[in-house]
Design a protein around this motif. Structure first.
Motif, PDB file in Angstrom:
ATOM      1  N   GLY A 115      -3.786  -0.998 -12.431  1.00  0.00           N
ATOM      2  CA  GLY A 115      -2.419  -1.338 -13.007  1.00  0.00           C
ATOM      3  C   GLY A 115      -2.588  -2.180 -14.315  1.00  0.00           C
ATOM      4  O   GLY A 115      -1.841  -1.967 -15.032  1.00  0.00           O
ATOM      5  N   ALA A 120       0.349  -0.407 -16.513  1.00  0.00           N
ATOM      6  CA  ALA A 120       1.174  -1.286 -16.781  1.00  0.00           C
ATOM      7  C   ALA A 120       1.999  -1.446 -18.189  1.00  0.00           C
ATOM      8  O   ALA A 120       1.269  -1.478 -19.150  1.00  0.00           O
ATOM      9  CB  ALA A 120       1.170  -2.820 -16.177  1.00  0.00           C
ATOM     10  N   SER A 152       6.190  -3.742 -13.668  1.00  0.00           N
ATOM     11  CA  SER A 152       4.847  -3.407 -13.361  1.00  0.00           C
ATOM     12  C   SER A 152       3.856  -4.499 -13.400  1.00  0.00           C
ATOM     13  O   SER A 152       2.729  -4.652 -12.824  1.00  0.00           O
ATOM     14  CB  SER A 152       4.237  -2.107 -14.371  1.00  0.00           C
ATOM     15  OG  SER A 152       4.365  -2.224 -15.464  1.00  0.00           O
ATOM     16  N   TRP A 153       3.907  -5.394 -14.534  1.00  0.00           N
ATOM     17  CA  TRP A 153       3.131  -6.528 -14.774  1.00  0.00           C
ATOM     18  C   TRP A 153       3.136  -7.511 -13.573  1.00  0.00           C
ATOM     19  O   TRP A 153       2.009  -7.964 -13.211  1.00  0.00           O
ATOM     20  CB  TRP A 153       3.377  -7.024 -16.048  1.00  0.00           C
ATOM     21  CG  TRP A 153       2.760  -6.158 -17.158  1.00  0.00           C
ATOM     22  CD1 TRP A 153       3.435  -5.643 -18.137  1.00  0.00           C
ATOM     23  CD2 TRP A 153       1.285  -6.289 -17.535  1.00  0.00           C
ATOM     24  NE1 TRP A 153       2.523  -5.121 -19.090  1.00  0.00           N
ATOM     25  CE2 TRP A 153       1.146  -5.424 -18.428  1.00  0.00           C
ATOM     26  CE3 TRP A 153       0.055  -6.678 -16.787  1.00  0.00           C
ATOM     27  CZ2 TRP A 153      -0.198  -5.047 -19.047  1.00  0.00           C
ATOM     28  CZ3 TRP A 153      -1.072  -6.634 -17.494  1.00  0.00           C
ATOM     29  CH2 TRP A 153      -1.258  -5.698 -18.392  1.00  0.00           C
ATOM     30  N   GLY A 198       3.830  -6.597 -10.696  1.00  0.00           N
ATOM     31  CA  GLY A 198       3.324  -6.035  -9.475  1.00  0.00           C
ATOM     32  C   GLY A 198       1.717  -6.150  -9.594  1.00  0.00           C
ATOM     33  O   GLY A 198       1.221  -6.275  -8.635  1.00  0.00           O
TER      34      GLY A 198
END
Length: 113
Positions: A21, A25, A30-31, A33
């Motif tokens: 990730g 990301a 996404s960051w 996550g």
């Protein structure tokens, strides 16, 4: 294998996810996550440290993360395959298994005075 070693393995598997990730990301969702996965992996690792020595658990945790990240990158993300990489991953995993085999678990977590 007991519950605490299973937690070390789970934490290592989660580490694979957040390590990948970090590379992929590209937005704030996404960051977030990735940050949650990092937090979760260390929470699970800390639970394992109730009975597993910290040095051995951390070596196994990072070994699983390192080997898993390389393998996942090669299989799913087009990283170049190399027999040298495979050899060194196997060498790393042999060290991790060796540490697991020679580690004696404490029956009680000893307190610091």
């Amino acid at each position: 294998m007991n519950r605490h070693w299973i937690l070390v393995i789970i934490a290592g598997l989660i580490e694979i996810l957040w390590a990948i990730g970090l590379k992929y990301a590209n937005n704030w969702v996404s960051w977030i996550g990735v940050a949650i996965l990092i937090f979760l992996s260390f929470v699970v690792l800390l639970r394992a440290l109730e009975k597993v020595p910290v040095a051995t658990a951390y070596a196994v945790f990072t070994g699983i993360g390192t080997a898993g990240t390389v393998v996942v990158e090669m299989i799913f993300f087009g990283e170049a395959f190399s027999w040298n990489k495979i050899f060194f991953i196997l060498l790393l995993l042999a060290g991790v298994v060796g540490l697991k085999l020679v580690t004696v678990e404490s029956s009680e977590k000893e307190g610091v005075a």
